[in-house]
Design a protein around this motif. Sequence first.
Motif, PDB file in Angstrom:
ATOM      1  N   SER A 183       6.979  18.177  52.810  1.00  0.00           N
ATOM      2  CA  SER A 183       7.206  19.454  52.153  1.00  0.00           C
ATOM      3  C   SER A 183       8.375  20.143  52.823  1.00  0.00           C
ATOM      4  CB  SER A 183       5.949  20.318  52.238  1.00  0.00           C
ATOM      5  OG  SER A 183       5.649  20.568  53.587  1.00  0.00           O
ATOM      6  N   GLY A 184       8.877  21.143  52.167  1.00  0.00           N
ATOM      7  CA  GLY A 184      10.014  21.863  52.730  1.00  0.00           C
ATOM      8  C   GLY A 184      10.632  22.806  51.739  1.00  0.00           C
ATOM      9  N   LEU A 185      11.792  23.294  52.089  1.00  0.00           N
ATOM     10  CA  LEU A 185      12.510  24.212  51.216  1.00  0.00           C
ATOM     11  C   LEU A 185      13.622  23.443  50.537  1.00  0.00           C
ATOM     12  CD1 LEU A 185      12.836  27.083  53.820  1.00  0.00           C
ATOM     13  CD2 LEU A 185      11.201  26.972  51.972  1.00  0.00           C
ATOM     14  N   TYR A 186      13.592  23.447  49.219  1.00  0.00           N
ATOM     15  CA  TYR A 186      14.572  22.672  48.477  1.00  0.00           C
ATOM     16  C   TYR A 186      15.824  23.502  48.207  1.00  0.00           C
ATOM     17  CZ  TYR A 186      16.727  20.000  44.789  1.00  0.00           C
ATOM     18  OH  TYR A 186      17.622  19.291  44.038  1.00  0.00           O
ATOM     19  N   LYS A 245      27.007  28.203  64.799  1.00  0.00           N
ATOM     20  CA  LYS A 245      26.631  26.882  65.310  1.00  0.00           C
ATOM     21  C   LYS A 245      25.532  26.963  66.356  1.00  0.00           C
ATOM     22  CE  LYS A 245      30.246  23.895  64.090  1.00  0.00           C
ATOM     23  NZ  LYS A 245      30.731  22.555  64.330  1.00  0.00           N
ATOM     24  N   THR A 253      23.008  29.138  66.268  1.00  0.00           N
ATOM     25  CA  THR A 253      21.746  29.633  65.719  1.00  0.00           C
ATOM     26  C   THR A 253      20.689  28.541  65.784  1.00  0.00           C
ATOM     27  OG1 THR A 253      23.055  30.898  64.140  1.00  0.00           O
ATOM     28  CG2 THR A 253      20.725  30.713  63.693  1.00  0.00           C
ATOM     29  N   SER A 254      19.483  28.911  66.134  1.00  0.00           N
ATOM     30  CA  SER A 254      18.456  27.872  66.182  1.00  0.00           C
ATOM     31  C   SER A 254      17.985  27.555  64.769  1.00  0.00           C
ATOM     32  CB  SER A 254      17.282  28.309  67.047  1.00  0.00           C
ATOM     33  OG  SER A 254      16.373  29.055  66.281  1.00  0.00           O
ATOM     34  N   TYR A 255      17.594  26.321  64.595  1.00  0.00           N
ATOM     35  CA  TYR A 255      17.168  25.867  63.265  1.00  0.00           C
ATOM     36  C   TYR A 255      15.925  26.610  62.815  1.00  0.00           C
ATOM     37  CZ  TYR A 255      16.003  22.593  59.551  1.00  0.00           C
ATOM     38  OH  TYR A 255      15.709  22.025  58.342  1.00  0.00           O
ATOM     39  N   PRO A 280       9.919  23.099  61.811  1.00  0.00           N
ATOM     40  CA  PRO A 280       9.597  24.533  61.768  1.00  0.00           C
ATOM     41  C   PRO A 280       8.602  24.826  60.655  1.00  0.00           C
ATOM     42  CG  PRO A 280      11.741  24.146  60.818  1.00  0.00           C
ATOM     43  CD  PRO A 280      11.293  22.841  61.359  1.00  0.00           C
ATOM     44  N   ASN A 333      15.263   9.998  54.183  1.00  0.00           N
ATOM     45  CA  ASN A 333      14.995  10.841  55.343  1.00  0.00           C
ATOM     46  C   ASN A 333      16.122  10.807  56.364  1.00  0.00           C
ATOM     47  OD1 ASN A 333      12.392  11.808  54.636  1.00  0.00           O
ATOM     48  ND2 ASN A 333      11.584   9.776  55.082  1.00  0.00           N
ATOM     49  N   ASN A 354      16.031  14.446  52.692  1.00  0.00           N
ATOM     50  CA  ASN A 354      15.036  15.226  53.400  1.00  0.00           C
ATOM     51  C   ASN A 354      15.489  15.383  54.841  1.00  0.00           C
ATOM     52  OD1 ASN A 354      12.702  16.555  53.998  1.00  0.00           O
ATOM     53  ND2 ASN A 354      11.447  14.713  54.129  1.00  0.00           N
ATOM     54  N   LEU A 355      15.931  16.579  55.182  1.00  0.00           N
ATOM     55  CA  LEU A 355      16.390  16.827  56.546  1.00  0.00           C
ATOM     56  C   LEU A 355      15.184  17.175  57.402  1.00  0.00           C
ATOM     57  CD1 LEU A 355      19.554  19.029  55.978  1.00  0.00           C
ATOM     58  CD2 LEU A 355      19.456  16.620  56.486  1.00  0.00           C
ATOM     59  N   LYS A 356      14.791  16.217  58.214  1.00  0.00           N
ATOM     60  CA  LYS A 356      13.670  16.491  59.110  1.00  0.00           C
ATOM     61  C   LYS A 356      14.252  16.846  60.466  1.00  0.00           C
ATOM     62  CE  LYS A 356       9.873  14.082  57.268  1.00  0.00           C
ATOM     63  NZ  LYS A 356       8.844  13.105  57.536  1.00  0.00           N
ATOM     64  N   VAL A 357      14.396  18.120  60.665  1.00  0.00           N
ATOM     65  CA  VAL A 357      15.107  18.607  61.838  1.00  0.00           C
ATOM     66  C   VAL A 357      14.120  19.280  62.782  1.00  0.00           C
ATOM     67  CG1 VAL A 357      16.993  20.059  62.628  1.00  0.00           C
ATOM     68  CG2 VAL A 357      17.148  18.943  60.430  1.00  0.00           C
ATOM     69  N   ARG A 381      12.713  21.855  65.428  1.00  0.00           N
ATOM     70  CA  ARG A 381      12.924  23.304  65.379  1.00  0.00           C
ATOM     71  C   ARG A 381      13.787  23.817  66.518  1.00  0.00           C
ATOM     72  NH1 ARG A 381       6.880  25.306  66.718  1.00  0.00           N
ATOM     73  NH2 ARG A 381       6.403  23.694  65.231  1.00  0.00           N
ATOM     74  N   VAL A 384      16.575  22.543  67.511  1.00  0.00           N
ATOM     75  CA  VAL A 384      17.961  22.142  67.332  1.00  0.00           C
ATOM     76  C   VAL A 384      18.772  23.364  66.906  1.00  0.00           C
ATOM     77  CG1 VAL A 384      19.400  20.785  65.777  1.00  0.00           C
ATOM     78  CG2 VAL A 384      17.391  19.764  66.808  1.00  0.00           C
ATOM     79  N   THR A 385      20.029  23.394  67.297  1.00  0.00           N
ATOM     80  CA  THR A 385      20.867  24.496  66.821  1.00  0.00           C
ATOM     81  C   THR A 385      21.552  24.102  65.517  1.00  0.00           C
ATOM     82  OG1 THR A 385      22.643  23.719  68.218  1.00  0.00           O
ATOM     83  CG2 THR A 385      21.294  25.499  69.080  1.00  0.00           C
ATOM     84  N   MET A 386      22.056  25.093  64.826  1.00  0.00           N
ATOM     85  CA  MET A 386      22.585  24.875  63.483  1.00  0.00           C
ATOM     86  C   MET A 386      23.863  24.035  63.449  1.00  0.00           C
ATOM     87  SD  MET A 386      20.850  25.798  61.051  1.00  0.00           S
ATOM     88  CE  MET A 386      22.008  25.810  59.693  1.00  0.00           C
ATOM     89  N   ASN A 393      16.466  18.884  51.126  1.00  0.00           N
ATOM     90  CA  ASN A 393      15.196  19.530  51.411  1.00  0.00           C
ATOM     91  C   ASN A 393      15.126  19.809  52.908  1.00  0.00           C
ATOM     92  OD1 ASN A 393      12.357  20.261  50.766  1.00  0.00           O
ATOM     93  ND2 ASN A 393      11.976  18.579  52.173  1.00  0.00           N
ATOM     94  N   TYR A 394      14.969  21.075  53.255  1.00  0.00           N
ATOM     95  CA  TYR A 394      14.811  21.414  54.658  1.00  0.00           C
ATOM     96  C   TYR A 394      13.357  21.209  55.037  1.00  0.00           C
ATOM     97  CZ  TYR A 394      19.317  23.730  54.078  1.00  0.00           C
ATOM     98  OH  TYR A 394      20.623  24.000  53.808  1.00  0.00           O
ATOM     99  N   GLY A 395      13.071  20.102  55.645  1.00  0.00           N
ATOM    100  CA  GLY A 395      11.691  19.767  55.966  1.00  0.00           C
ATOM    101  C   GLY A 395      11.037  20.834  56.826  1.00  0.00           C
ATOM    102  N   SER A 396       9.927  21.346  56.366  1.00  0.00           N
ATOM    103  CA  SER A 396       9.175  22.297  57.168  1.00  0.00           C
ATOM    104  C   SER A 396       7.723  22.223  56.747  1.00  0.00           C
ATOM    105  CB  SER A 396       9.723  23.713  56.987  1.00  0.00           C
ATOM    106  OG  SER A 396      10.103  23.932  55.658  1.00  0.00           O
TER     107      SER A 396
END
Lengths: 190, 155
Positions: free
Chosen positions: A34-37, A125, A127-129, B49, B65, B119-122, B124, B126-128, B147-150
Motif C-alpha cells: 500500500s502507499g500513496l499513488y 535534499k 528533508t527526511s522521507y 513510513p 519494486n 513501488n518506491l519502498k523507501v 523512513r 532516508v533523506t529526500m 507509489n510511495y510505499g507506506s
Amino acid sequence: MAKKTPEINASSTADIAFLLLAFFLATTTMNVDSGLYRRLPPYQPENTEAPKYAKRNILQVLVNRNNQLAINGELADVSTLKDRTIEFVLNPNNSEDLPQKEVKMIDLLGPVEVSKGIVSLQSDKGTSYEMYIAVQDQLTAAYNELRNRKANEKFGKNFDDLTEEQMEAIRKAVPMSVSEAEPKNIGGKK
Amino acid sequence: MAKFKKDGKRETPAISTASLPDIVFMLLFFFMVSTTMREVALMVANAMPQASETVKLEKKSLVSNIYVGKPNPQYQGAYGTEPRIQLNDRFATLEELSAFVASERESRKEEDRNSITNNLKVDRNVTMGIVTDIKQELRKANSLRVNYGSTKKPH
C-alpha cells in the motif's frame, strides 16, 4: 494366535486435516503493498521555462532540511496543512488572495466551479522521507476530503461508493493539482 | 448388551476413509510448495513510513519494486552506510535505473507496458536527495506511475 489389537478409527483425521487447511487458508494474508499513488510529470529538458501562474493561484509548501514546514512563507505545523489546503482550494468567500475558479462543463455534473489552485511542493535534499510522506499524506487527505464533499453534494454518496464514471467526473471537478518543483539543493547535504 | 446386537451378516462393509487425510495432506503440501511468493531478499533497511491515506496497490503483476535504504550490517563493509538502491537482488546505482525500468517493461505483456507502477519502498530515515534523484531518473525513463510505499497508520 496372538490377540489382535483393534484398529484405531482414522476417519476423524480427515477432519483434523481439513481444519488445518481451513485455518491456514483463513490466516495467511498475503501482504498487500500500500502507499500513496502519484503520477510524475513528464520529463522536462533543463532549460524549459516553468509556466507562470498568478500568485493567488499557488499555495507554496516548503519543507527544509530541518524538516520544518512553511506554507506561503510562514512556518506551520504539518497537522494544519490539510485544513489550509481545503480552504485554499474551496476559497469559500471568493477572497482576492485565494485561487480563482473556472466554470467547466463536466459530464454527469453539469457546470461546476473548478478551482485553479495549484499546490506547489518543494522539498530539500536533506528533508527526511518520513516528513515528505507526512506532507504528501496531508495533501492527499485534503483532496480526498474535498472529493468526498463534492461527491456527497452531487450524488449523496461518499466518493468510494460511486461508480467509475461518477468518480471520474468528481476527479475532474476536484483535480488533484500538486506540483513538485524541480529539485533544488539548498542545504548542500545529500 | 445382547439387546443391541444385530444379526447383520449381509451389511456392506464401510468404505475405509483412512486414506482421506493423506489426500488432503497431499493437497495441502502441493499448494504450500507451488505457491512461491516471489519476494526478493532485502539487503537494505526498509522500515516504511506511516500514512493515513494509503491505498492498496492493485494488480501485483504490474508493480515493480525499488528498495531504498541503508544497507544491512553484513553489506556495510562493501557498500557503506549511505542509503543505497536495491533492484531485484543486488545493489544498483542511479544510472542502472533506466535499464531496470526498460527490462521491467520488457518482461510485461505489450498492452501492460504503460501501466507499470514503480513501488518506491523507501526507508523512513532516508533523506529526500536520493528519492528525488530516483524520481528524476524515472521521469527520464518515462515511467511515471509511482507509489510511495507506506503502511497504514492505525487510527
